[in-house]
Design a protein around this motif. Structure first.
Motif, PDB file in Angstrom:
ATOM      1  N   ILE A 354       0.843  -1.373   0.086  1.00 31.41           N
ATOM      2  CA  ILE A 354       0.109  -0.015  -0.208  1.00 31.41           C
ATOM      3  C   ILE A 354       0.927   1.310  -0.004  1.00 31.41           C
ATOM      4  O   ILE A 354       0.429   2.111  -0.670  1.00 31.41           O
ATOM      5  N   VAL A 355       1.926   1.071   0.845  1.00 31.50           N
ATOM      6  CA  VAL A 355       2.921   2.600   0.831  1.00 31.50           C
ATOM      7  C   VAL A 355       3.271   2.749  -0.294  1.00 31.50           C
ATOM      8  O   VAL A 355       3.529   3.828  -0.921  1.00 31.50           O
ATOM      9  N   ALA A 356       3.958   1.594  -1.056  1.00 27.52           N
ATOM     10  CA  ALA A 356       4.525   1.830  -2.396  1.00 27.52           C
ATOM     11  C   ALA A 356       3.522   2.383  -3.417  1.00 27.52           C
ATOM     12  O   ALA A 356       3.771   2.895  -4.322  1.00 27.52           O
ATOM     13  N   SER A 357       2.298   1.821  -3.407  1.00 29.70           N
ATOM     14  CA  SER A 357       1.274   2.143  -4.400  1.00 29.70           C
ATOM     15  C   SER A 357       0.952   3.679  -4.111  1.00 29.70           C
ATOM     16  O   SER A 357       0.658   4.281  -5.092  1.00 29.70           O
ATOM     17  N   ILE A 358       0.852   3.984  -2.973  1.00 32.88           N
ATOM     18  CA  ILE A 358       0.489   5.454  -2.827  1.00 32.88           C
ATOM     19  C   ILE A 358       1.427   6.379  -3.211  1.00 32.88           C
ATOM     20  O   ILE A 358       1.372   7.380  -3.673  1.00 32.88           O
ATOM     21  N   GLN A 359       2.855   5.972  -2.929  1.00 27.36           N
ATOM     22  CA  GLN A 359       4.022   6.776  -3.442  1.00 27.36           C
ATOM     23  C   GLN A 359       3.992   6.798  -4.793  1.00 27.36           C
ATOM     24  O   GLN A 359       4.153   7.933  -5.397  1.00 27.36           O
ATOM     25  N   LEU A 360       3.660   5.787  -5.586  1.00 22.63           N
ATOM     26  CA  LEU A 360       3.537   5.661  -6.998  1.00 22.63           C
ATOM     27  C   LEU A 360       2.545   6.557  -7.462  1.00 22.63           C
ATOM     28  O   LEU A 360       2.744   7.268  -8.361  1.00 22.63           O
ATOM     29  N   ALA A 361       1.314   6.643  -6.668  1.00 21.00           N
ATOM     30  CA  ALA A 361       0.169   7.200  -7.165  1.00 21.00           C
ATOM     31  C   ALA A 361       0.528   8.797  -7.005  1.00 21.00           C
ATOM     32  O   ALA A 361      -0.129   9.587  -7.877  1.00 21.00           O
ATOM     33  N   ILE A 362       1.264   9.123  -6.187  1.00 23.88           N
ATOM     34  CA  ILE A 362       1.648  10.548  -5.997  1.00 23.88           C
ATOM     35  C   ILE A 362       2.365  11.311  -6.927  1.00 23.88           C
ATOM     36  O   ILE A 362       1.967  12.350  -7.571  1.00 23.88           O
ATOM     37  N   ALA A 363       3.378  10.643  -7.546  1.00 23.91           N
ATOM     38  CA  ALA A 363       3.972  10.797  -8.592  1.00 23.91           C
ATOM     39  C   ALA A 363       3.387  10.778  -9.940  1.00 23.91           C
ATOM     40  O   ALA A 363       3.545  11.681 -10.830  1.00 23.91           O
ATOM     41  N   LEU A 364       2.639   9.750 -10.183  1.00 24.60           N
ATOM     42  CA  LEU A 364       1.735   9.692 -11.214  1.00 24.60           C
ATOM     43  C   LEU A 364       0.770  10.736 -11.449  1.00 24.60           C
ATOM     44  O   LEU A 364       0.358  11.376 -12.468  1.00 24.60           O
ATOM     45  N   GLY A 365       0.071  11.067 -10.052  1.00 22.28           N
ATOM     46  CA  GLY A 365      -0.997  12.073 -10.059  1.00 22.28           C
ATOM     47  C   GLY A 365      -0.431  13.432 -10.525  1.00 22.28           C
ATOM     48  O   GLY A 365      -1.018  14.002 -11.156  1.00 22.28           O
ATOM     49  N   ALA A 366       0.606  13.914  -9.601  1.00 22.46           N
ATOM     50  CA  ALA A 366       1.298  15.251 -10.140  1.00 22.46           C
ATOM     51  C   ALA A 366       1.684  15.252 -11.649  1.00 22.46           C
ATOM     52  O   ALA A 366       1.560  16.278 -12.481  1.00 22.46           O
ATOM     53  N   ALA A 367       2.289  14.174 -12.084  1.00 19.03           N
ATOM     54  CA  ALA A 367       2.666  14.120 -13.738  1.00 19.03           C
ATOM     55  C   ALA A 367       1.578  14.212 -14.621  1.00 19.03           C
ATOM     56  O   ALA A 367       1.486  14.741 -15.572  1.00 19.03           O
ATOM     57  N   ILE A 368       0.433  13.442 -14.575  1.00 19.47           N
ATOM     58  CA  ILE A 368      -0.811  13.426 -15.218  1.00 19.47           C
ATOM     59  C   ILE A 368      -1.190  14.575 -14.906  1.00 19.47           C
ATOM     60  O   ILE A 368      -1.719  15.434 -16.011  1.00 19.47           O
ATOM     61  N   GLY A 369      -1.445  15.325 -13.799  1.00 16.22           N
ATOM     62  CA  GLY A 369      -2.122  16.652 -13.730  1.00 16.22           C
ATOM     63  C   GLY A 369      -1.266  17.840 -14.690  1.00 16.22           C
ATOM     64  O   GLY A 369      -1.937  18.726 -14.942  1.00 16.22           O
ATOM     65  N   GLY A 370      -0.010  17.695 -14.535  1.00 17.49           N
ATOM     66  CA  GLY A 370       0.803  18.465 -15.243  1.00 17.49           C
ATOM     67  C   GLY A 370       0.553  18.555 -16.805  1.00 17.49           C
ATOM     68  O   GLY A 370       0.718  19.746 -17.610  1.00 17.49           O
ATOM     69  N   VAL A 371       0.496  17.125 -17.158  1.00 18.50           N
ATOM     70  CA  VAL A 371       0.413  17.121 -18.683  1.00 18.50           C
ATOM     71  C   VAL A 371      -1.069  17.703 -19.016  1.00 18.50           C
ATOM     72  O   VAL A 371      -1.146  18.565 -19.955  1.00 18.50           O
ATOM     73  N   VAL A 372      -2.146  17.358 -18.518  1.00 16.94           N
ATOM     74  CA  VAL A 372      -3.439  17.675 -18.502  1.00 16.94           C
ATOM     75  C   VAL A 372      -3.617  19.416 -18.451  1.00 16.94           C
ATOM     76  O   VAL A 372      -4.220  20.008 -19.207  1.00 16.94           O
ATOM     77  N   PHE A 373      -2.888  19.883 -17.473  1.00 15.89           N
ATOM     78  CA  PHE A 373      -2.958  21.229 -17.213  1.00 15.89           C
ATOM     79  C   PHE A 373      -2.414  22.000 -18.362  1.00 15.89           C
ATOM     80  O   PHE A 373      -2.766  23.102 -18.853  1.00 15.89           O
ATOM     81  N   GLY A 374      -1.216  21.550 -19.079  1.00 12.10           N
ATOM     82  CA  GLY A 374      -0.812  22.314 -19.887  1.00 12.10           C
ATOM     83  C   GLY A 374      -1.742  22.154 -21.461  1.00 12.10           C
ATOM     84  O   GLY A 374      -1.574  22.977 -22.089  1.00 12.10           O
ATOM     85  N   VAL A 375      -2.441  20.898 -21.526  1.00 12.79           N
ATOM     86  CA  VAL A 375      -3.276  20.888 -22.509  1.00 12.79           C
ATOM     87  C   VAL A 375      -4.680  21.376 -22.500  1.00 12.79           C
ATOM     88  O   VAL A 375      -5.058  22.187 -23.323  1.00 12.79           O
ATOM     89  N   GLY A 376      -5.211  21.156 -21.343  1.00 11.16           N
ATOM     90  CA  GLY A 376      -6.740  21.580 -21.121  1.00 11.16           C
ATOM     91  C   GLY A 376      -6.913  22.658 -20.094  1.00 11.16           C
ATOM     92  O   GLY A 376      -8.118  22.653 -19.660  1.00 11.16           O
ATOM     93  N   GLY A 377      -5.744  22.997 -19.144  1.00 12.18           N
ATOM     94  CA  GLY A 377      -5.971  23.828 -18.201  1.00 12.18           C
ATOM     95  C   GLY A 377      -6.505  23.281 -16.908  1.00 12.18           C
ATOM     96  O   GLY A 377      -6.771  22.053 -16.918  1.00 12.18           O
ATOM     97  N   VAL A 378      -6.853  23.937 -15.863  1.00  9.96           N
ATOM     98  CA  VAL A 378      -6.961  23.353 -14.445  1.00  9.96           C
ATOM     99  C   VAL A 378      -8.652  22.728 -14.769  1.00  9.96           C
ATOM    100  O   VAL A 378      -8.658  21.495 -13.754  1.00  9.96           O
ATOM    101  N   LEU A 379      -9.524  23.102 -15.505  1.00 10.72           N
ATOM    102  CA  LEU A 379     -10.695  22.560 -15.489  1.00 10.72           C
ATOM    103  C   LEU A 379     -10.664  21.039 -15.972  1.00 10.72           C
ATOM    104  O   LEU A 379     -11.228  20.064 -15.670  1.00 10.72           O
ATOM    105  N   GLY A 380      -9.535  21.012 -17.159  1.00  8.33           N
ATOM    106  CA  GLY A 380      -9.350  19.583 -17.561  1.00  8.33           C
ATOM    107  C   GLY A 380      -8.746  18.695 -16.242  1.00  8.33           C
ATOM    108  O   GLY A 380      -9.085  17.396 -16.515  1.00  8.33           O
ATOM    109  N   VAL A 381      -7.933  19.299 -15.444  1.00  8.32           N
ATOM    110  CA  VAL A 381      -7.405  18.686 -14.508  1.00  8.32           C
ATOM    111  C   VAL A 381      -8.687  18.061 -13.390  1.00  8.32           C
ATOM    112  O   VAL A 381      -8.701  16.848 -13.251  1.00  8.32           O
ATOM    113  N   CYS A 382      -9.562  18.892 -13.197  1.00 12.79           N
ATOM    114  CA  CYS A 382     -10.547  18.566 -12.288  1.00 12.79           C
ATOM    115  C   CYS A 382     -11.354  17.402 -13.064  1.00 12.79           C
ATOM    116  O   CYS A 382     -11.692  16.341 -12.325  1.00 12.79           O
TER     117      CYS A 382
END
Length: 418
Positions: A354-382
Motif C-alpha cells: 500500500i505504501v509503495a502504491s500510494i507513493q507511486l500514485a502521488i508521482a503519477l498524479g502530479a505528472a498526469i495533472g501537469g500534462v493535462v494542465f498544459g493541454v486543457g487547463g485546470v478544468l481539464g485537471v478536475c
C-alpha cells in the motif's frame, strides 16, 4: 518512563500470543503511533513551506530544493516494499523506535546542512523512516488493539496526517519568518525526541510472527482480489493528487479568489479532512465496502462538478473543495483497514504494498495533472481527476474483495468486511 514490570504487563495484554489479537487495547501505544505519524508527516512537508529561504541559504535553486520532497517520496516507496524482508527477524518495537531515531537524525542533518548533498542525505533518512513506519503501521495496530477496535485505532493514527499537513504549511512558514528555517527543523527535531521517548515508554515487545522474505510480496499480490485492490488504490490516490496539486490555480483562476479566500478554503479542506479521518472509524465499523466505494465516488462527482460548474459561485467552489477533503480523510484509513481484513496473516507485507502504491500514485498524479494542465487547463485537471476516482470506485464495486478467502478465515480470524 514505564517501569520494567508495567512494560511487561503492557506487552502481555497487547500481544498475548503470536498471531492472536490482544485481549485489551493498548491505547497509549496507539497514541504514541499517532504522535509518530504527526512528527513524520510534519517533517515530510516542511520543505514546501520553507522552500525559498532554504534555497537562498544553501545557494541553490528552488527547483533543486524541491528535490528534498522527491528524495523522501522515492525512498519511502522503496522502503515500504523492502522493510518487512530486511527486518523480518527483529522485534517490531525496536524497528519502530529505530525509525524514530532515523527521523531525529534526518531533521538534524537538514537543520545543519551546509549544501544540497547534506540536505538530500537528511531527506533520504526521512524517506526510510516514513516508508518503513507506514508499512508496519496497520500490522502494528492489529497487535495493539482487539479486532473490533482496529478501524477506530487506524482512524486515530491517521488524524496525525491532516494536523501535520496544516501545521507544516501554516506554522512552518510563520516560524520560518520569525526564527529561520534551520531553527524550525530543530524544533521538529525536539518533537521527534518527544515522540521517541513516548514510544519507548508505551510500545510493547512485538516479536516477529513469521519470516517474511521478499518473495512474500509477490505471493500477496497473487492472492484473489489483491491486484485489483492495489490498482484501485493507485487510481484513487492518483486522482486525488492530480487535483490537489493544482487546487490553488483552480481557486485563483476559476473561482477568482484572493489570498484570504484561498487560505480560508485550504483551511476548510484541512479541517474537513481531519473530521473525515475521525468519522472513518465509525463508518468502517459498519461497512468497509461502502466506505471504500462511497468516498472516491463522492470525490469523483466533486471533480466533475468543479470542472463543469466551477466559478459560478465562490461559496459553492469552497464547499465542494471542503467536501473533497472530508471524503479523502476516510480513504487512507479505509484502505489500511482493507489490508488487515484481506491478508490478516501478511498485514506487514500488504502494508508495504500500500505504501509503495500510494507513493507511486502521488508521482503519477502530479505528472498526469501537469500534462493535462498544459493541454486543457485546470478544468481539464478536475475532469481527469474525477474520472480516475470514478474508475477507482467502479473497481471497488466489481472486483475488490473486503474479506479474506474462507480458507484463511479459519486460521487467521479474518473479519467480514460488510
Amino acid at each position: 518512563m514505564a517501569t520494567q514490570d508495567s512494560r511487561a504487563a503492557s506487552a502481555a495484554s497487547a500481544s498475548p500470543a503470536p498471531g492472536s489479537p490482544p485481549l485489551k487495547a493498548a491505547w497509549s501505544a496507539v497514541f504514541a503511533l499517532t504522535l509518530g505519524v504527526f512528527s513524520l508527516v510534519m517533517a515530510e512537508f516542511l520543505p514546501a513551506s520553507l522552500l525559498t529561504p532554504m534555497a537562498d541559504s544553501l545557494a541553490i535553486s528552488e527547483g533543486q530544493a524541491g528535490q528534498a520532497v522527491t528524495a523522501t517520496a522515492i525512498l519511502a516507496m522503496l522502503t515500504g516494499l523492502l522493510v518487512t524482508a530486511v527486518t523480518q527477524r527483529l522485534d517490531r518495537r525496536h524497528v519502530l523506535l529505530g525509525f524514530s531515531v532515523l527521523m531525529i537524525a534526518a531533521n538534524l542533518l537538514v537543520a545543519f546542512a551546509p549544501n544540497l548533498i547534506w540536505l538530500l542525505a537528511g531527506r533520504v533518512l526521512l524517506g526510510i523512516a516514513l516508508g518503513g513506519f507506514w508499512a508496519l503501521s496497520a500490522a502494528t495496530v492489529m497487535r495493539l488493539v482487539p479486532e473490533h477496535d482496529v478501524p477506530r485505532a487506524l482512524s486515530l493514527i491517521f488524524t496525525g496526517v491532516p494536523i501535520a499537513t496544516i501545521s507544516a504549511a501554516a506554522l512552518g512558514s510563520y516560524l520560518g519568518d520569525l526564527f529561520g528555517w534551520r531553527n524550525v527543523f530543530l524544533l521538529t527535531t525536539a518533537l521527534s525526541v518527544v515522540t521517541l521517548l513516548f514510544q519507548a515508554a508505551t510500545l510493547p515487545k512485538m516479536t516477529p510472527e513469521r519470516p517474511t522474505p521478499l518473495s512474500t510480496l509477490v505471493k500477496v499480490v497473487q492472492r484473489p482480489g489483491i491486484g485489483v485492490g492495489i490498482l484501485a488504490i493507485v487510481l484513487v490516490f492518483c486522482g486525488h493528487f492530480a487535483f490537489f496539486t493544482y487546487v490553488r490555480p483552480f481557486l485563483e483562476t476559476v473561482s477568482g479568489m484572493g489570498i484570504n479566500g484561498i487560505s480560508s478554503t485550504l483551511l476548510a479542506f484541512g479541517v474537513a479532512n481531519f473530521v473525515g479521518t475521525l468519522v472513518a472509524g465509525y463508518l468502517l465499523e459498519r461497512s468497509l465496502r461502502l466506505t471504500l466505494l462511497s468516498m472516491p465516488l463522492m470525490m469523483g462527482v466533486m471533480g466533475w462538478l468543479l470542472s463543469s460548474l466551477g466559478g459560478i459561485a465562490v461559496g459553492s467552489d469552497a464547499l465542494m473543495v471542503a467536501l473533497w477533503g472530508f471524503a479523502f480523510g476516510a480513504v487512507p484509513v479505509a484502505w489500511s483497514t482493507w489490508i488487515t481484513r484481506v491478508v490478516p496473516d501478511e498485514a506487514e507485507s500488504g502494508g508495504g504494498l500500500i505504501v509503495a502504491s500510494i507513493q507511486l500514485a502521488i508521482a503519477l498524479g502530479a505528472a498526469i495533472g501537469g500534462v493535462v494542465f498544459g493541454v486543457g487547463g485546470v478544468l481539464g485537471v478536475c475532469a481527469t481527476a474525477g474520472t480516475l476516482l470514478l474508475a477507482g470506485a467502479a473497481l471497488v464495486m466489481v472486483g475488490v474483495r473486503t474479506r479474506a478467502p474462507s480458507s484463511m478465515d479459519a486460521c487467521a480470524g479474518a473479519a467480514d468486511g460488510h
